[in-house]
Write a protein that holds these residues in place. Structure first.
Motif, PDB file in Angstrom:
ATOM      1  N   GLN B  44       0.781  -1.217   0.198  1.00  0.00           N
ATOM      2  CA  GLN B  44       0.213  -0.092  -0.006  1.00  0.00           C
ATOM      3  C   GLN B  44       0.912   1.455  -0.098  1.00  0.00           C
ATOM      4  O   GLN B  44       2.005   1.060   0.412  1.00  0.00           O
ATOM      5  CB  GLN B  44      -0.885   0.130   1.339  1.00  0.00           C
ATOM      6  N   ALA B  45       0.313   2.451  -0.648  1.00  0.00           N
ATOM      7  CA  ALA B  45       1.233   3.577  -0.470  1.00  0.00           C
ATOM      8  C   ALA B  45       1.419   4.151   0.863  1.00  0.00           C
ATOM      9  O   ALA B  45       2.472   4.648   1.052  1.00  0.00           O
ATOM     10  CB  ALA B  45       0.366   4.563  -1.385  1.00  0.00           C
ATOM     11  N   ALA B  46       0.872   3.771   1.776  1.00  0.00           N
ATOM     12  CA  ALA B  46       0.904   4.309   2.954  1.00  0.00           C
ATOM     13  C   ALA B  46       2.056   3.498   3.622  1.00  0.00           C
ATOM     14  O   ALA B  46       2.783   4.018   4.465  1.00  0.00           O
ATOM     15  CB  ALA B  46      -0.298   3.969   3.850  1.00  0.00           C
ATOM     16  N   ALA B  47       2.229   2.280   3.273  1.00  0.00           N
ATOM     17  CA  ALA B  47       3.671   1.541   3.831  1.00  0.00           C
ATOM     18  C   ALA B  47       4.910   2.270   3.291  1.00  0.00           C
ATOM     19  O   ALA B  47       5.823   2.262   3.954  1.00  0.00           O
ATOM     20  CB  ALA B  47       3.503   0.194   3.304  1.00  0.00           C
ATOM     21  N   LEU B  48       4.742   2.549   1.765  1.00  0.00           N
ATOM     22  CA  LEU B  48       5.942   3.257   1.537  1.00  0.00           C
ATOM     23  C   LEU B  48       6.367   4.655   2.304  1.00  0.00           C
ATOM     24  O   LEU B  48       7.381   4.796   2.660  1.00  0.00           O
ATOM     25  CB  LEU B  48       5.511   3.925   0.163  1.00  0.00           C
ATOM     26  N   TYR B  49       5.274   5.383   2.932  1.00  0.00           N
ATOM     27  CA  TYR B  49       5.647   6.550   3.711  1.00  0.00           C
ATOM     28  C   TYR B  49       6.430   6.133   5.004  1.00  0.00           C
ATOM     29  O   TYR B  49       6.881   7.225   5.589  1.00  0.00           O
ATOM     30  CB  TYR B  49       4.390   7.335   3.421  1.00  0.00           C
ATOM     31  N   ARG B  50       5.809   4.854   5.313  1.00  0.00           N
ATOM     32  CA  ARG B  50       6.522   4.624   6.796  1.00  0.00           C
ATOM     33  C   ARG B  50       8.009   4.815   6.659  1.00  0.00           C
ATOM     34  O   ARG B  50       8.743   4.880   7.284  1.00  0.00           O
ATOM     35  CB  ARG B  50       6.086   3.131   7.276  1.00  0.00           C
ATOM     36  N   TYR B  51       8.464   4.079   5.385  1.00  0.00           N
ATOM     37  CA  TYR B  51       9.833   4.004   5.010  1.00  0.00           C
ATOM     38  C   TYR B  51      10.509   5.510   4.672  1.00  0.00           C
ATOM     39  O   TYR B  51      11.706   5.882   4.953  1.00  0.00           O
ATOM     40  CB  TYR B  51      10.261   3.030   4.031  1.00  0.00           C
ATOM     41  N   PHE B  52       9.839   6.093   3.604  1.00  0.00           N
ATOM     42  CA  PHE B  52      10.216   7.199   3.104  1.00  0.00           C
ATOM     43  C   PHE B  52       9.080   8.300   3.175  1.00  0.00           C
ATOM     44  O   PHE B  52       8.258   8.273   2.488  1.00  0.00           O
ATOM     45  CB  PHE B  52      10.643   7.112   1.697  1.00  0.00           C
ATOM     46  N   PRO B  53       9.172   8.995   4.348  1.00  0.00           N
ATOM     47  CA  PRO B  53       7.895   9.964   4.455  1.00  0.00           C
ATOM     48  C   PRO B  53       7.720  11.038   3.449  1.00  0.00           C
ATOM     49  O   PRO B  53       6.730  11.390   3.230  1.00  0.00           O
ATOM     50  CB  PRO B  53       8.653  10.798   5.675  1.00  0.00           C
ATOM     51  N   THR B  54       8.759  11.350   2.278  1.00  0.00           N
ATOM     52  CA  THR B  54       8.517  12.023   1.285  1.00  0.00           C
ATOM     53  C   THR B  54       9.043  11.344   0.064  1.00  0.00           C
ATOM     54  O   THR B  54       9.917  10.619   0.181  1.00  0.00           O
ATOM     55  CB  THR B  54       9.024  13.485   1.141  1.00  0.00           C
ATOM     56  N   LYS B  55       8.810  11.781  -1.123  1.00  0.00           N
ATOM     57  CA  LYS B  55       9.511  11.218  -2.507  1.00  0.00           C
ATOM     58  C   LYS B  55      11.014  11.644  -2.643  1.00  0.00           C
ATOM     59  O   LYS B  55      11.625  10.984  -2.938  1.00  0.00           O
ATOM     60  CB  LYS B  55       8.689  11.763  -3.481  1.00  0.00           C
ATOM     61  N   GLU B  56      11.039  12.935  -2.003  1.00  0.00           N
ATOM     62  CA  GLU B  56      12.415  13.395  -2.180  1.00  0.00           C
ATOM     63  C   GLU B  56      13.338  12.588  -1.331  1.00  0.00           C
ATOM     64  O   GLU B  56      14.556  12.639  -1.093  1.00  0.00           O
ATOM     65  CB  GLU B  56      12.577  14.898  -1.690  1.00  0.00           C
ATOM     66  N   ASP B  57      12.764  12.069   0.122  1.00  0.00           N
ATOM     67  CA  ASP B  57      13.645  11.235   1.063  1.00  0.00           C
ATOM     68  C   ASP B  57      13.933  10.101   0.359  1.00  0.00           C
ATOM     69  O   ASP B  57      15.092   9.610   0.527  1.00  0.00           O
ATOM     70  CB  ASP B  57      12.748  10.968   2.402  1.00  0.00           C
TER      71      ASP B  57
END
Lengths: 216, 216
Positions: B44-57
């Motif tokens: 899920q997209a939410a899981a992604l943000y757990r590892y990388f809070p922003t696309k730039e991160d």
């Protein structure tokens, strides 16, 4: 380079191309919108589509004209002499001069190939191959005449082109070195890289160390 | 390179990084959405943000780890010897081997710098400068010992790095040349470019023509 003569239509088209090169170099092709480009040029988006029906038409035009310009510049710079050293020297000078003047267009041409349709990509790659072939011919002639030491003409041509085009990544006019100084150093490096024997006494002495090396 | 050991979290993070490198190399950073990336990884997209809070991160992590990996590889490959020829040879081998194995990550690192915030760009450029400084030190030592002919260590370092990194543009494993053949030819070109005097009899003979040149 914006044209300063020509009809209003030609001027607008030149202004679009120039603004597009700068915007794509800054934002990337995918991130740039035609709306943004129109605003930059100061025209309506509809006017843009009169010149470039699709965004990809615009990208392709930029890339094709970049390569046409490079090939035309080499046709003018190419020496009448058959001497491989003179020809290689002219190729290096022309390549560096052309790309330093077109830093953004070079970035766009190198970085946005993935956004071309397969047919158009093939067309651009054909132009590149034709241009690189000129360098391979110089290297091969030099190797056959025993003037150059080249293990692999294809590899050497790629190495030289990437080394020279790389100048645009770090070179900024008005900083430590002038274009002439940069070009002179790249010529020395190139001549050594191909093991050029170019001193006037015919001895196998490497370029850059021979005090009596001929001027390039 | 995906890790094969580690916790589930580490495996997911490695899978995200690997998928991101491939997607960004194909589409460009600006064109890639976190939604697309999540679909590619199968989370899920939410899981992604757990590892990388922003696309730039995410982009910054990819670039920082690429440079950390390169610097770590050089720390391992760096010879104990103070000999400039041995050090330059090790630098060339390491640089080509590292980049050929990480073609997509290299593209991303070179092409997407414009999308980093100024502070993060500065961090990446500092890492690059540290790595290039190693090459400049080798060239300077070689020039001071009279082993190399180098007009300008900064320019020569840039020329060599761009020539070597350029291998990833055209090299494909399994085609005409092996990695070993490519590396051998690039070593010969590099040693000639820096005017290396490396034959065993101490004569000023250029590399690549001397029959008695020492093995690199």
């Amino acid at each position: 380079m914006a044209r300063t003569t020509g009809s209003d239509g030609e001027k607008t088209e030149a202004a679009i191309r120039e603004a597009a090169v700068n915007l794509i170099a800054r934002l990337g092709y995918e991130a740039m919108s035609m709306r943004q480009l129109a605003a930059e040029v100061g025209v309506q988006a509809a006017a843009l589509y009169r010149y470039f029906p699709t965004k990809e038409d615009l990208l392709f035009t930029l890339m094709r004209e970049h390569m046409e310009g490079l090939i035309a510049a080499w046709d003018t710079a190419r020496p009448a002499s058959a001497d491989p050293v003179a020809r290689l020297s002219a190729y290096v000078r022309n390549h560096i001069a052309f790309h330093i003047e077109r830093r953004h267009a070079t970035h766009v041409s190198n970085m946005e190939l993935r956004s071309l349709s397969p047919e158009r990509l093939t067309q651009i790659l054909k132009q590149r191959t034709a241009y690189e072939k000129e360098l391979r011919a110089i290297l091969r002639d030099g190797a056959e005449e025993g003037v150059f030491t080249v293990e692999d003409t294809g590899l050497t041509a790629m190495a030289l082109i990437q080394m020279m085009t790389g100048v645009i990544v770090w070179f900024r006019p008005g900083e430590r070195l002038s274009i002439t100084e940069v070009t002179t150093t790249y010529l020395s490096m190139t001549m050594r890289l191909v093991g050029a024997r170019i001193d006037t006494y015919g001895a196998a002495r490497p370029f850059g160390r021979a005090k009596d090396a001929v001027a390039l």
